[in-house]
Enzyme design. Structure first.
Site, PDB file in Angstrom:
ATOM      1  N   TYR A 233       0.738  -1.211   0.104  1.00 47.55           N
ATOM      2  CA  TYR A 233       0.126  -0.154   0.098  1.00 47.55           C
ATOM      3  C   TYR A 233       0.962   1.254   0.057  1.00 47.55           C
ATOM      4  O   TYR A 233       1.761   1.459   0.613  1.00 47.55           O
ATOM      5  CB  TYR A 233      -1.002  -0.069   1.415  1.00 47.55           C
ATOM      6  CG  TYR A 233      -1.605   1.014   1.669  1.00 47.55           C
ATOM      7  CD1 TYR A 233      -2.409   1.889   0.683  1.00 47.55           C
ATOM      8  CD2 TYR A 233      -1.493   1.895   2.812  1.00 47.55           C
ATOM      9  CE1 TYR A 233      -3.150   2.989   0.754  1.00 47.55           C
ATOM     10  CE2 TYR A 233      -2.240   2.942   3.051  1.00 47.55           C
ATOM     11  CZ  TYR A 233      -3.167   3.329   2.247  1.00 47.55           C
ATOM     12  OH  TYR A 233      -3.814   4.816   2.365  1.00 47.55           O
TER      13      TYR A 233
ATOM     14  N   LYS B 234     -11.919  -0.976   6.507  1.00 46.97           N
ATOM     15  CA  LYS B 234     -12.153  -1.642   5.492  1.00 46.97           C
ATOM     16  C   LYS B 234     -13.284  -3.099   5.733  1.00 46.97           C
ATOM     17  O   LYS B 234     -14.394  -2.388   6.337  1.00 46.97           O
ATOM     18  CB  LYS B 234     -10.943  -2.142   4.777  1.00 46.97           C
ATOM     19  CG  LYS B 234      -9.851  -1.511   4.626  1.00 46.97           C
ATOM     20  CD  LYS B 234     -10.194  -0.042   3.722  1.00 46.97           C
ATOM     21  CE  LYS B 234      -9.145   0.897   3.505  1.00 46.97           C
ATOM     22  NZ  LYS B 234      -8.209   1.411   4.572  1.00 46.97           N
TER      23      LYS B 234
END
Length: 396
Positions: free
Chosen positions: A115, A212
C-alpha cells in the site's frame, strides 16, 4: 460430556457475540459506550491492584477502556488470535506492529507490492529513525530470502496486495523469517479473517485497516494489530506511549460493523468473482487481476491459503484515456479511495491508494495509468455488472 473440549463457534457467531457480556451490562445486547476519560477507584488499595494487574478494572481511557476492550476481544476472536490492540487508524496500526520491534541499525525486509501509505511510512519515517529498509526484488519466497540479512528483525508483507492483488506464500515467508530470527508481519486487510488468517499460516503479527472489511460501513477510521499476548504487550505499551488509541464511540462503531462481517463477506466474495469474470470476458478490457480467476498468476496459491477472494479487483484498459472514461462514466461506483465497504467504489490507483508514490516508482511496481481498481460492495451483482457494461460501452 463435561470432559470434552468446548466446541468452537463459527465465524458468524463470533462476529455477533465475541466481546459482549450482556449479564455484566444490565442485559444490553450491544456493548455500552463508556464515554469517560477517567475511572475512579473505591480506595488507594483498589487503584494499586488495578494498576498492577491484580484486579480487573479501568483507570484512564488512554490506557484501557471497557468499550475498546470489548471491540478488541471481538477482533481477536475473528482472527483467532490470543489478543488484539485497536489503533486510531490502519497506518497507526502498521506503526504499532513495527516500531516496538525495531531500533536504529536493524533491517526490515519488505515486499515491493504494498500500500502507498505504507511505502511512505517505511521510506520517510522508519528510515529517518535509523532502520534500514530493504526492498526485495519480487514477492517470491526466494526473492525475500535473498534480501534477508543477519540484522533483519522483521519481514513485512501484504497479501493479497493492493492494487495488483498478488498473493504471497505465507508459510514460505514464515519459514524464511523464522530461520533469520525475524518476525513475519502481515497486512491482512484485503483477505480479512474470513477469507484468510495469516496467523494460522505462520505469521507472527497481523495488521488490519479496520476501516475496510471489518467495519465495512465507510464511517470509521480504525486499525488493529493481532498477535500473541506476549507480542501485543509490547504493541500496547507503544500505543500508550504514542497516544494512538481509539475512543469509545469508534470502538462501538467497530463492534456494530463486525456483527455483520461474515454476512457481508459472503456477498463481497460472490459479487467480486462475478464481476471479475464479466470484466475478463469483455473485449475492451486488456487484463483482470483477481485471485479467484484461473488466469491469475497466483490462483493456485490463493486456492491453498484463502477460502474466498474478496471484493477488490483491478483491471487494465488499453489506454489511460479509456481507464479514465470507465471511472468517470460509472453511476453506482463512487469515485474515491478505500475498499471493503457496503458501497462500491472505483478509481485509478495513481489518484488514490498510490497518489503519494512517485510516477516512476508506481511504474516500477507495475501500476500503470491504464489500471482501474474497483471495490465491489454489497449491491445487487447484476446492477454492478450492468453499470460497468454501460461504462465500457462509452469507451471509444
Amino acid at each position: 460430556m463435561s470432559g470434552e473440549p468446548r466446541r468452537k463457534n463459527g465465524i458468524s457467531t463470533r462476529a455477533v457475540h465475541a466481546g459482549l457480556e450482556p449479564a455484566a451490562n444490565l442485559g444490553a445486547v450491544t456493548a455500552p459506550i463508556y464515554q469517560s476519560a477517567t475511572f475512579v477507584a473505591a480506595d488507594t488499595a483498589e487503584l494499586m491492584a488495578i494498576n498492577t494487574g491484580q484486579k480487573r478494572g479501568f483507570v484512564y481511557s488512554r490506557i484501557r477502556n471497557p468499550t475498546v476492550l470489548a471491540a478488541e476481544q471481538r477482533v481477536a476472536a475473528l482472527e483467532e488470535a490470543q489478543s488484539a490492540v485497536l489503533f486510531a487508524s490502519g497506518m497507526a496500526a502498521i506503526a504499532g506492529a513495527l516500531a516496538p520491534f525495531l531500533k536504529a541499525g536493524d533491517d526490515l525486509v519488505t515486499l515491493p507490492d504494498i500500500y502507498g501509505g505504507t511505502v511512505k511510512y517505511l521510506r520517510e519515517v522508519l528510515s529517518a529513525q535509523g532502520v534500514n529498509v530493504i526492498w526485495s526484488k519480487g514477492i517470491t519466497v526466494e526473492d525475500v530470502a535473498q534480501a534477508v540479512t543477519p540484522r533483519t528483525r522483521i519481514v513485512y508483507a501484504e497479501t493479497p496486495t493492493n492494487p495488483l492483488l498478488r498473493v504471497v506464500d505465507l508459510p514460505g515467508l514464515a519459514e524464511v523469517a523464522q530461520t533469520a530470527g525475524a518476525k513475519l508481519v502481515v497486512d491482512g486487510t484485503l483477505g480479512g479473517p474470513m477469507n484468510q488468517r495469516p496467523l494460522e499460516l505462520g505469521a507472527d503479527i497481523v495488521v488490519h485497516s479496520g476501516s475496510k472489511y471489518l467495519n465495512g460501513h465507510g464511517d470509521l477510521i480504525i486499525g488493529a494489530v493481532c498477535a500473541s499476548r506476549e507480542l501485543t504487550r509490547s504493541v500496547r505499551s507503544f500505543q500508550q506511549a504514542s497516544g494512538s488509541m481509539v475512543d469509545a464511540h469508534s470502538a462501538w462503531l467497530m463492534m456494530r460493523g463486525m456483527a455483520t462481517f461474515a454476512l457481508r463477506m459472503r456477498q463481497h466474495n460472490a459479487s467480486g468473482q462475478a464481476v471479475a469474470e464479466f470484466l475478463e470476458s469483455h473485449p475492451k478490457v486488456a487484463r483482470v487481476m483477481y485471485p479467484g480467476l484461473p488466469s491469475h498468476p497466483d490462483h493456485m496459491l490463493a486456492q491453498r491459503q484463502m477460502s474466498g477472494f474478496g471484493g477488490l479487483l483491478s483491471f487494465e484498459m488499453h489506454s489511460p484515456e479509456a481507464a479514465r472514461t470507465v471511472v468517470d462514466t460509472t453511476r453506482l461506483f463512487g469515485i474515491g479511495p478505500s475498499v471493503g465497504g457496503v458501497e462500491s467504489l472505483i478509481s485509478q490507483p495513481g489518484n488514490t491508494s498510490h497518489f503519494s508514490v512517485s510516477a516512476d516508482q508506481r511504474r516500477a511496481m507495475g501500476i500503470s495509468d491504464n489500471l482501474v481498481r474497483i471495490s465491489v460492495g454489497i449491491e445487487e451483482t447484476d446492477d454492478l455488472i450492468a453499470d460497468l457494461e454501460q461504462a465500457l460501452d462509452a469507451v471509444k
